[in-house]
Design an enzyme around this catalytic site. Structure first.
Site, PDB file in Angstrom:
ATOM      1  N   CYS A 184     -11.104  -0.624  -3.671  1.00  0.00           N
ATOM      2  CA  CYS A 184      -9.942  -1.415  -4.115  1.00  0.00           C
ATOM      3  C   CYS A 184      -8.833  -0.549  -4.700  1.00  0.00           C
ATOM      4  O   CYS A 184      -7.754  -1.061  -4.979  1.00  0.00           O
ATOM      5  CB  CYS A 184     -10.350  -2.449  -5.167  1.00  0.00           C
ATOM      6  SG  CYS A 184     -11.290  -3.833  -4.514  1.00  0.00           S
ATOM      7  N   TYR A 223       3.307   2.186   2.743  1.00  0.00           N
ATOM      8  CA  TYR A 223       2.195   1.299   2.381  1.00  0.00           C
ATOM      9  C   TYR A 223       1.557   0.695   3.646  1.00  0.00           C
ATOM     10  O   TYR A 223       0.330   0.699   3.800  1.00  0.00           O
ATOM     11  CB  TYR A 223       2.724   0.194   1.460  1.00  0.00           C
ATOM     12  CG  TYR A 223       1.685  -0.727   0.887  1.00  0.00           C
ATOM     13  CD1 TYR A 223       0.803  -0.298  -0.093  1.00  0.00           C
ATOM     14  CD2 TYR A 223       1.602  -2.056   1.311  1.00  0.00           C
ATOM     15  CE1 TYR A 223      -0.144  -1.156  -0.640  1.00  0.00           C
ATOM     16  CE2 TYR A 223       0.670  -2.922   0.769  1.00  0.00           C
ATOM     17  CZ  TYR A 223      -0.210  -2.470  -0.205  1.00  0.00           C
ATOM     18  OH  TYR A 223      -1.137  -3.329  -0.736  1.00  0.00           O
ATOM     19  N   LYS A 263      -2.252   1.108   5.098  1.00  0.00           N
ATOM     20  CA  LYS A 263      -3.151  -0.046   5.251  1.00  0.00           C
ATOM     21  C   LYS A 263      -3.511  -0.280   6.725  1.00  0.00           C
ATOM     22  O   LYS A 263      -4.615  -0.723   7.042  1.00  0.00           O
ATOM     23  CB  LYS A 263      -2.507  -1.295   4.643  1.00  0.00           C
ATOM     24  CG  LYS A 263      -2.297  -1.196   3.123  1.00  0.00           C
ATOM     25  CD  LYS A 263      -3.599  -0.997   2.374  1.00  0.00           C
ATOM     26  CE  LYS A 263      -3.437  -1.142   0.875  1.00  0.00           C
ATOM     27  NZ  LYS A 263      -4.713  -1.020   0.163  1.00  0.00           N
ATOM     28  N   PHE A 315      -1.692 -11.603  -4.187  1.00  0.00           N
ATOM     29  CA  PHE A 315      -2.618 -12.005  -5.251  1.00  0.00           C
ATOM     30  C   PHE A 315      -2.024 -11.737  -6.619  1.00  0.00           C
ATOM     31  O   PHE A 315      -1.219 -10.830  -6.804  1.00  0.00           O
ATOM     32  CB  PHE A 315      -3.957 -11.265  -5.102  1.00  0.00           C
ATOM     33  CG  PHE A 315      -4.870 -11.928  -4.116  1.00  0.00           C
ATOM     34  CD1 PHE A 315      -4.565 -11.941  -2.765  1.00  0.00           C
ATOM     35  CD2 PHE A 315      -6.013 -12.588  -4.549  1.00  0.00           C
ATOM     36  CE1 PHE A 315      -5.392 -12.589  -1.853  1.00  0.00           C
ATOM     37  CE2 PHE A 315      -6.846 -13.234  -3.649  1.00  0.00           C
ATOM     38  CZ  PHE A 315      -6.537 -13.234  -2.301  1.00  0.00           C
ATOM     39  N   THR A 344      -2.195 -10.126  -9.649  1.00  0.00           N
ATOM     40  CA  THR A 344      -2.832  -8.985 -10.319  1.00  0.00           C
ATOM     41  C   THR A 344      -1.740  -8.201 -11.048  1.00  0.00           C
ATOM     42  O   THR A 344      -0.555  -8.480 -10.863  1.00  0.00           O
ATOM     43  CB  THR A 344      -3.486  -8.028  -9.297  1.00  0.00           C
ATOM     44  OG1 THR A 344      -2.445  -7.395  -8.537  1.00  0.00           O
ATOM     45  CG2 THR A 344      -4.447  -8.730  -8.358  1.00  0.00           C
TER      46      THR A 344
HETATM   47  N1  LIG Z   1      -2.283  -7.721  -5.465  1.00  0.00           N
HETATM   48  C1  LIG Z   1      -1.938  -7.994  -4.224  1.00  0.00           C
HETATM   49  O1  LIG Z   1      -1.188  -8.949  -3.949  1.00  0.00           O
HETATM   50  C2  LIG Z   1      -2.467  -7.179  -3.078  1.00  0.00           C
HETATM   51  C3  LIG Z   1      -2.154  -7.582  -1.792  1.00  0.00           C
HETATM   52  C4  LIG Z   1      -2.632  -6.851  -0.720  1.00  0.00           C
HETATM   53  C5  LIG Z   1      -3.410  -5.736  -0.935  1.00  0.00           C
HETATM   54  N2  LIG Z   1      -3.687  -5.361  -2.204  1.00  0.00           N
HETATM   55  C6  LIG Z   1      -4.515  -4.154  -2.363  1.00  0.00           C
HETATM   56  O2  LIG Z   1      -5.613  -4.463  -3.197  1.00  0.00           O
HETATM   57  C7  LIG Z   1      -6.021  -3.295  -3.909  1.00  0.00           C
HETATM   58  C8  LIG Z   1      -6.094  -3.633  -5.405  1.00  0.00           C
HETATM   59  O3  LIG Z   1      -4.804  -3.971  -5.836  1.00  0.00           O
HETATM   60  P1  LIG Z   1      -4.535  -4.681  -7.235  1.00  0.00           P
HETATM   61  O4  LIG Z   1      -3.486  -5.693  -6.983  1.00  0.00           O
HETATM   62  O5  LIG Z   1      -5.800  -5.076  -7.853  1.00  0.00           O
HETATM   63  O6  LIG Z   1      -3.811  -3.473  -8.009  1.00  0.00           O
HETATM   64  P2  LIG Z   1      -4.046  -2.856  -9.469  1.00  0.00           P
HETATM   65  O7  LIG Z   1      -2.884  -1.946  -9.670  1.00  0.00           O
HETATM   66  O8  LIG Z   1      -4.332  -3.916 -10.456  1.00  0.00           O
HETATM   67  O9  LIG Z   1      -5.374  -1.987  -9.280  1.00  0.00           O
HETATM   68  C9  LIG Z   1      -5.391  -0.803  -8.551  1.00  0.00           C
HETATM   69  C10 LIG Z   1      -6.274   0.182  -9.296  1.00  0.00           C
HETATM   70  O10 LIG Z   1      -6.356   1.384  -8.502  1.00  0.00           O
HETATM   71  C11 LIG Z   1      -6.368   2.467  -9.394  1.00  0.00           C
HETATM   72  N3  LIG Z   1      -5.967   3.696  -8.715  1.00  0.00           N
HETATM   73  C12 LIG Z   1      -4.725   4.044  -8.273  1.00  0.00           C
HETATM   74  N4  LIG Z   1      -4.754   5.269  -7.743  1.00  0.00           N
HETATM   75  C13 LIG Z   1      -6.036   5.722  -7.846  1.00  0.00           C
HETATM   76  C14 LIG Z   1      -6.696   6.928  -7.474  1.00  0.00           C
HETATM   77  N5  LIG Z   1      -6.032   7.935  -6.875  1.00  0.00           N
HETATM   78  N6  LIG Z   1      -8.018   7.034  -7.727  1.00  0.00           N
HETATM   79  C15 LIG Z   1      -8.700   6.032  -8.326  1.00  0.00           C
HETATM   80  N7  LIG Z   1      -8.125   4.872  -8.698  1.00  0.00           N
HETATM   81  C16 LIG Z   1      -6.811   4.725  -8.465  1.00  0.00           C
HETATM   82  C17 LIG Z   1      -5.388   2.061 -10.498  1.00  0.00           C
HETATM   83  O11 LIG Z   1      -5.572   2.826 -11.682  1.00  0.00           O
HETATM   84  C18 LIG Z   1      -5.719   0.601 -10.669  1.00  0.00           C
HETATM   85  O12 LIG Z   1      -6.695   0.385 -11.667  1.00  0.00           O
HETATM   86  C19 LIG Z   1      -5.004  -2.207  -3.557  1.00  0.00           C
HETATM   87  O13 LIG Z   1      -5.525  -1.410  -2.521  1.00  0.00           O
HETATM   88  C20 LIG Z   1      -3.819  -2.995  -3.055  1.00  0.00           C
HETATM   89  O14 LIG Z   1      -3.024  -2.233  -2.154  1.00  0.00           O
HETATM   90  C21 LIG Z   1      -3.242  -6.043  -3.297  1.00  0.00           C
END
Ligand SMILES: NC(=O)c1ccc[n+]([C@@H]2O[C@H](COP(=O)([O-])OP(=O)(O)OC[C@H]3O[C@@H](n4cnc5c(N)ncnc54)[C@H](O)[C@@H]3O)[C@@H](O)[C@H]2O)c1
Length: 256
Positions: free
Chosen positions: A87, A162, A166, A195, A197
């Site tokens: 994630c 991005y 992906k 989502f 978050t």
């Molecule tokens: N929130 C959304 O709407 C959404 C939509 C599509 C995809 N995503 C994907 O879901 C995943 C989680 O997103 P989220 O919304 O929970 O974001 P978030 O920012 O809450 O969590 C992401 C986490 O990844 C960690 N991180 C970043 N770089 C890192 C690294 N090099 N090594 C280890 N950890 C690292 C961050 O510290 C953070 O805790 C991501 O891959 C994001 O691209 C999120």
């Protein structure tokens, strides 16, 4: 696999979708190792989940040696390893030709490094250990779940990096599933829509409202628990393999 037998490494596991996954796994009786680079949130997550069920490992997913070492340490803590959930991710937003000039190559590279190369790095380190597990039903030894995005398919303006990262995650899902099938390790990917978050939390109210209005049904942002629910379903249903599943309320992102 049985929910209470899950021993999982969850990257990005201290925030947002990853934390929801970790919370669900622990609630179902499993154990988690959280790989992240945010020490404060790591400590808070472990306090919330219980230090007998969860441990934080400060780990940059792009670091090959650190991931391999912490994967082994996580397996010791978990008393086994049968699941890896990727994630960790960054947005890496920016236009190819922005007001300040073209996108620095470093931004494109770091986005692909964390989101794509990092996911591969963690998946292969997990598979390397899981291949030695005793075989369960149908010969199952483990499951890997990656997180892509609907931006893999319809990336918006400003999402070239991005979306490329992906799209790579979607692309590696089937060949990895095919290759690891001989070990009984499944590989699937979830492509979330929008989502609620910390990634989205910082956006202005009007942007959040217009985002919600753009989602056909249910016309709201996704809940991290709904993402965690799909991860749990994938873990439990052995016939889901080599697939990317959209979880998005039928949203299709507009160009901007
Ligand atoms: N929130 C959304 O709407 C959404 C939509 C599509 C995809 N995503 C994907 O879901 C995943 C989680 O997103 P989220 O919304 O929970 O974001 P978030 O920012 O809450 O969590 C992401 C986490 O990844 C960690 N991180 C970043 N770089 C890192 C690294 N090099 N090594 C280890 N950890 C690292 C961050 O510290 C953070 O805790 C991501 O891959 C994001 O691209 C999120």
């Amino acid at each position: 696999m049985q929910a209470d037998s899950i021993r999982a490494v969850v990257t990005g596991g201290v925030s947002g979708l990853g934390l929801a996954v970790a919370t669900r796994i622990v609630a179902d009786g499993g154990r988690v190792a959280l790989f992240d680079v945010n020490d404060d949130k790591g400590a808070a997550a472990v306090a919330a989940l219980g230090d007998d069920k969860a441990r934080y490992f400060a780990t940059d997913v792009t670091d090959e040696a650190a991931v391999a070492a912490n994967m082994a340490a996580a397996k010791d803590f978990l008393n086994g390893l049968n699941m890896v959930v990727n994630c960790a991710g960054i947005l890496g937003a920016g236009r190819v030709l922005g007001r300040e000039g073209s996108m620095p190559l470093g931004r494109f590279q770091s986005t692909v490094m964390v989101n794509l190369v990092g996911s591969f790095n963690v998946a292969k380190a997990g598979a390397e250990l899981m291949q030695h597990n005793d075989a369960g039903e149908d010969g199952e030894r483990g499951v890997i779940v990656n997180t892509a995005s609907v931006a893999a398919y319809e990336g918006q303006i400003g999402q070239a990096a991005y979306s490329a990262s992906k799209g790579g995650v979607v692309g590696m899902t089937l060949p990895m599933a095919r290759e690891l099938s001989r070990f009984g390790i499944r590989v699937n990917t979830i492509a979330p829509g929008i989502f609620w978050t910390p990634m989205v939390d910082g956006m202005p109210d009007d942007v959040q409202q217009s985002l919600s209005a753009s989602i056909p049904f249910p016309s709201r942002l996704g809940r991290p628990e709904e993402f965690a629910d799909l991860v749990a379903y994938i873990a439990g249903n052995r016939y889901i393999n080599g697939e990317t599943i959209r979880l998005d309320g039928a949203v299709r992102l507009a160009p901007k």
